[in-house]
Design a protein around this motif. Structure first.
Motif: not given
Length: 137
Positions: A6-25
């Protein structure tokens, strides 16, 4: 375990979190290509930086347009031109940073790459959010 999901799902709703994950890749792609070129092939730092960064930004565009910023614009269009322009500017900053840190300040390659990556990740997010993906961001 359900709370973690549930926490991961909520975090992934934030664009900045998705950008950081993409940035990591993207950073992973960049680093792998960079160290293959400089380590295995013994290429100079600056051409290796250009090629590795370019591989990272191609990965970045593909993931950011679909997942991070969820754009519906055509793949080849104005958005891509802005993305290329922004990232050419960021590439210039990264090459300048690598040159200053390695040749002018005497930092090692790995430390220079880490510092340059931190600088370009912040700059890249700000410019992509404000200039490239602004309609959905």
């Amino acid at each position: 375990m359900e709370q973690l999901r549930s926490l991961i799902k909520k975090l992934l709703q934030f664009r900045f979190v998705r950008f950081c994950i993409t940035g990591g890749l993207n950073t992973l792609v960049d680093f792998i290509v960079f160290f293959l070129l400089t380590g295995s092939l013994k290429w100079p730092v600056i051409p290796s930086q250009v090629i590795s960064y370019s591989a990272g930004i191609l990965n970045s565009y593909c993931i950011n347009r679909r997942w991070t910023f969820q754009t519906r614009n055509r793949f080849f269009g104005r958005e891509m031109l802005w993305f290329i322009g922004v990232n050419l500017c960021v590439l210039g900053v990264s090459v300048l940073s690598m040159w200053v840190l390695t040749t002018q300040m005497g930092f090692g390659t790995i430390l220079s790459k880490l510092c340059t990556t931190a600088l370009t990740m912040v700059l890249g997010f700000v410019l992509n959010r404000l200039l490239v993906f602004r309609s959905r961001a």
